[in-house]
Design a protein around this motif. Sequence first.
Motif, short mmCIF file in Angstrom:
data_model
loop_
_atom_site.label_atom_id
_atom_site.label_comp_id
_atom_site.label_asym_id
_atom_site.label_seq_id
_atom_site.Cartn_x
_atom_site.Cartn_y
_atom_site.Cartn_z
N SER A 3 -8.96 95.83 84.09
CA SER A 3 -10.42 95.75 84.12
C SER A 3 -11.06 97.04 83.63
CB SER A 3 -10.90 95.45 85.55
OG SER A 3 -10.44 94.20 86.00
N LEU A 4 -10.52 98.17 84.05
CA LEU A 4 -11.07 99.46 83.63
C LEU A 4 -10.94 99.64 82.13
CD1 LEU A 4 -12.34 102.17 84.34
CD2 LEU A 4 -10.03 103.07 84.77
N LEU A 5 -9.79 99.29 81.58
CA LEU A 5 -9.58 99.44 80.14
C LEU A 5 -10.52 98.54 79.35
CD1 LEU A 5 -5.68 99.63 79.97
CD2 LEU A 5 -7.29 101.49 79.57
N SER A 6 -10.82 97.37 79.89
CA SER A 6 -11.71 96.45 79.18
C SER A 6 -13.17 96.90 79.25
CB SER A 6 -11.57 95.02 79.74
OG SER A 6 -12.05 94.95 81.07
N GLU A 7 -13.52 97.61 80.33
CA GLU A 7 -14.90 98.05 80.52
C GLU A 7 -15.18 99.43 79.94
OE1 GLU A 7 -15.49 97.92 84.70
OE2 GLU A 7 -15.22 95.74 84.86
N ALA A 8 -14.15 100.23 79.75
CA ALA A 8 -14.33 101.61 79.29
C ALA A 8 -14.89 101.65 77.87
CB ALA A 8 -13.01 102.37 79.35
N THR A 9 -15.78 102.61 77.64
CA THR A 9 -16.32 102.84 76.31
C THR A 9 -16.06 104.30 75.96
OG1 THR A 9 -18.52 103.61 77.00
CG2 THR A 9 -18.17 101.21 76.85
N THR A 10 -16.43 104.68 74.76
CA THR A 10 -16.25 106.07 74.33
C THR A 10 -17.50 106.90 74.60
OG1 THR A 10 -16.93 105.50 72.07
CG2 THR A 10 -14.57 105.43 72.56
N ASP A 11 -18.42 106.39 75.41
CA ASP A 11 -19.64 107.16 75.73
C ASP A 11 -19.38 108.32 76.68
OD1 ASP A 11 -21.58 105.55 74.20
OD2 ASP A 11 -20.99 103.98 75.59
N PRO A 12 -18.60 108.15 77.77
CA PRO A 12 -18.29 109.30 78.64
C PRO A 12 -17.26 110.22 77.97
CG PRO A 12 -17.89 107.18 79.75
CD PRO A 12 -18.01 106.90 78.30
#
Length: 208
Positions: free
Chosen positions: A103-112
Motif C-alpha cells: 500500500s505504501l509503495l502504491s501511494e508514495a510519490t516523489t514529492d517528499p
Amino acid sequence: ERTEAVTATDISTSNSNNPVAHFQQTALTLERKSKRPLVVGVFQNQDSAFIKEMVKECGLDLVQLHGKEGMQACAETGAPTIRVVDMEIGGDDAAEKSNFVESLLSEATTDPVALLLDTSIKGAGAGGGTGQTFDWNLAEQVQNAGIPVLIAGGLQPENVGDCISQVRPWGVDVSSGVEEKPGTKDVQKVKAFCQTARSTALESAKGF
C-alpha cells in the motif's frame, strides 16, 4: 553564526519518477548537505501559504508534514519536505499489516524528500506524540523494499539501540522520550540518546 538554509534545489536532485529510486537519491543528497544540524519545522494541517511564510521567516531547512495533507502537499511548502506516515496501533489490523508495504509503495510519490514512520492510535484524531512504539517489523519491511525511512514513536535512550540494530533505519526521531517534563528537554537524556544511536548505527554497519 548560522549558515544559509538548505534549499529545495539543494536536496531535490532526483530526476527519477520511481519513488524508491527517488528516496534513495534524496537520502544520499541530504547526508551530503547535512554538515550541520538542520532546522526542521513541524506542521499539521496548515495551509501552504502559512508554511511558506514560516519557512522564510524562520529560515527552515526542512518541513515535516504531520497531518492529513497527503504526499502531493510536500511540493507546496517552499522547502524540502518530510512526509509522516501514520503507523496505527490498537485494534485488529493483521490484514492491514500484511499489505502495508504494498500500500505504501502504491501511494508514495516523489514529492517528499523522505518518509517518517510514526505511531498513531487507531481511531484518534491526530497522529504522533503518543510516546508508544509501533511494530518495527513493518519499518524493516519498508527498508527491505528499498525505501530509507526515519522512525519515530516511543523512542528513548533505553530502546533506540534495539530499534537501530533491528531495522537499520536511515534515521530516528525523538521528542517526548528525551524530556524531563512535557516541553522541556533533559540534556542528559538527549546526550544518552544520541550516543546510543550513533554507537549502535556504527556497530550495525560493520561488515556492510
